[in-house]
Design an enzyme around this catalytic site. Structure first.
Site, mmCIF file in Angstrom:
data_model
loop_
_atom_site.group_PDB
_atom_site.id
_atom_site.type_symbol
_atom_site.label_atom_id
_atom_site.label_comp_id
_atom_site.label_asym_id
_atom_site.label_seq_id
_atom_site.Cartn_x
_atom_site.Cartn_y
_atom_site.Cartn_z
ATOM 1 N N LYS A 38 -14.491 40.918 -5.650
ATOM 2 C CA LYS A 38 -13.269 40.965 -4.830
ATOM 3 C C LYS A 38 -12.070 40.492 -5.655
ATOM 4 C CE LYS A 38 -14.348 36.352 -3.003
ATOM 5 N NZ LYS A 38 -15.057 35.641 -1.930
ATOM 6 N N ARG A 136 -15.737 30.150 9.518
ATOM 7 C CA ARG A 136 -14.761 31.115 9.028
ATOM 8 C C ARG A 136 -15.072 32.478 9.626
ATOM 9 N NH1 ARG A 136 -13.953 31.896 2.575
ATOM 10 N NH2 ARG A 136 -15.817 33.195 2.832
ATOM 11 N N TYR A 264 17.042 27.512 -14.163
ATOM 12 C CA TYR A 264 17.683 27.555 -12.845
ATOM 13 C C TYR A 264 17.832 26.164 -12.238
ATOM 14 C CZ TYR A 264 17.192 32.649 -12.476
ATOM 15 O OH TYR A 264 17.284 33.996 -12.654
ATOM 16 N N MET A 314 10.973 33.851 -12.310
ATOM 17 C CA MET A 314 10.099 34.944 -11.906
ATOM 18 C C MET A 314 9.387 35.558 -13.110
ATOM 19 S SD MET A 314 10.969 38.414 -9.791
ATOM 20 C CE MET A 314 11.774 37.548 -8.451
HETATM 21 C C1 LIG Z 1 -16.155 34.818 -2.514
HETATM 22 C C2 LIG Z 1 -17.497 34.735 -1.922
HETATM 23 C C3 LIG Z 1 -18.626 34.453 -2.725
HETATM 24 C C4 LIG Z 1 -18.533 34.063 -4.180
HETATM 25 O O1 LIG Z 1 -18.365 32.670 -4.319
HETATM 26 P P1 LIG Z 1 -18.293 31.976 -5.752
HETATM 27 O O2 LIG Z 1 -18.075 30.541 -5.454
HETATM 28 O O3 LIG Z 1 -17.135 32.581 -6.454
HETATM 29 O O4 LIG Z 1 -19.581 32.275 -6.437
HETATM 30 C C5 LIG Z 1 -19.880 34.549 -2.127
HETATM 31 N N1 LIG Z 1 -20.008 34.840 -0.812
HETATM 32 C C6 LIG Z 1 -18.945 35.064 -0.014
HETATM 33 C C7 LIG Z 1 -19.167 35.350 1.426
HETATM 34 C C8 LIG Z 1 -17.659 35.002 -0.534
HETATM 35 O O5 LIG Z 1 -16.594 35.195 0.266
#
Ligand SMILES: *Cc1c(COP(=O)(O)O)cnc(C)c1O
Length: 371
Positions: A38, A136, A264, A314
């Site tokens: 991701k 979550r 700045y 920036m």
């Molecule tokens: C991002 C994520 C991971 C990966 O976690 P790491 O600490 O980067 O290994 C695994 N499972 C879920 C559900 C995640 O959102």
């Protein structure tokens, strides 16, 4: 690698392979490995990294959102892809691209079943997530009966895995909490088996779960940060190699007189101690947040630390080179894989490696070595 002549993020694929092999060595031979790619593979490049991992026979990929999975499919990735946070508006592209949604509550489960049925799907692979303490995303332990009843009648889908996510696997002070999460997951799985008559694939471990809780590995583990070289502890990070090095170059050097200011809002005013600054072509739009400014963060020039002075702009930062022997055009290291890692720099802004590496924006050129 040649010296940087602009801001570049170098990705070392050999380091990626090293990290993969190190993490694999912590698993039972049969345990599957899911690579979390991701957020552009944590700021690297999801396509290049997924292609490389696919060649290493990775078992699964995960992305957060459907469009990230679409990008992988467009690039020719054929390995299964779990979408961790699907939303109903994306069901169409999920099915069109053979992406496998995580269904985390009654609403999305029912909506997906309806959608897949309308699209005449048969046993479309889905994954069910349980909330065992992170609060979550995910169903509760008490929802198992409802899920079993709902999926029994649903020909359009097939539960490929049950999973959960650890809340504090890197924090050994929270060991009791983590063990409780693992127990809760086991109870869920046992109930699911009783109610449906079968057990899908099971997984709950992130990188720190791999390293700290062998009892959380189940059938598959999900690793992100570990693949990219960070172990969430000094001990574990020592076995891993950060895959990304962020480099830039000195655009211009200024001599600063006592009483003059830099940047700045005149945030830095010289008392005569800092007499020479270098301007570098990267700023908060490249992922170096303003928190690194005003002396918090630093870069390395010819082996010496140069602190970031004044406000981060920036597109630029100014650094203190008063005592550094350097010239315009010289290479600058923002973070690398050995001494000043992204974790070191992130700590100067009270944040974590995850945030810094995922923040390096898409306008920073990625270059790859170690194919
Ligand atoms: C991002 C994520 C991971 C990966 O976690 P790491 O600490 O980067 O290994 C695994 N499972 C879920 C559900 C995640 O959102």
């Amino acid at each position: 690698m040649p010296k940087a002549q602009e801001t570049v993020l170098e990705i070392d694929l050999k380091a990626l392979k090293h990290n993969f092999e190190y993490l694999k060595s912590k698993l039972q031979p049969k345990t599957k490995f899911l690579a979390v790619v991701k957020a552009f593979a944590y700021g690297g490049d999801a396509v290049e990294i997924a292609k490389y991992l696919q060649n290493l026979d990775i078992d699964y990929f995960a992305v957060a959102y459907a469009n990230e999975g679409v990008a992988l499919r467009k690039a020719g990735i054929t390995t299964s892809i779990l979408v961790l946070h699907p939303l109903a508006i994306n069901f169409n592209i999920i099915i069109e691209n053979c992406l496998e949604p995580n269904l985390y509550n009654a609403k999305i489960l029912n909506e997906f079943i309806d959608f897949a049925s309308a699209k005449k799907q048969n046993e479309y692979p889905i994954h069910i997530k349980f909330n065992t303490g992170l609060n979550r995303l995910g169903f509760l332990e008490s929802d198992v009966e409802y899920i079993a009843d709902t999926i029994k009648a649903a020909q359009a889908i097939k539960v490929k895995s049950l999973f959960s996510h650890l809340a504090a696997s890197e924090d050994l002070k929270e060991r009791d909490f983590t063990i409780n999460q693992i127990h809760s997951f086991k109870t869920i799985v046992a109930n699911f088996k009783t109610k449906t008559g079968y057990t899908p694939m099971l997984h709950m471990s992130n990188t720190s779960g791999i390293l700290n809780y062998p009892e959380s590995h189940f059938d598959m583990v999900r690793s992100g940060i570990g693949l990219y070289g960070f172990g969430n502890s000094e001990k574990e990070s020592a076995y891993l190699k950060p895959i990304a090095t962020l480099k830039t170059v000195i655009s211009q050097i200024h001599n600063i007189e006592k009483g003059e200011s830099v940047g700045y809002n005149r945030a830095y005013k010289s008392d005569g101690v800092i007499t020479k600054t270098a301007t570098l072509p990267l700023g908060h739009a490249d992922g170096i947040s303003r928190i690194y400014g005003n002396g918090n963060g630093f870069v390395t020039i010819n082996g010496q630390k140069a602190s970031i002075i004044g406000n981060v702009c920036m597109d630029m930062i100014m650094v203190n080179i008063t005592d550094i022997n350097c010239k315009e055009g010289d290479e600058v290291i923002v973070f690398d894989s050995n001494t000043i890692t992204a974790e070191t720099l992130a700590n100067t802004a009270n944040t974590i490696s995850y945030e810094l590496i995922t923040s390096i924006s898409q306008r920073v050129k990625r270059v790859f070595n170690g194919y």
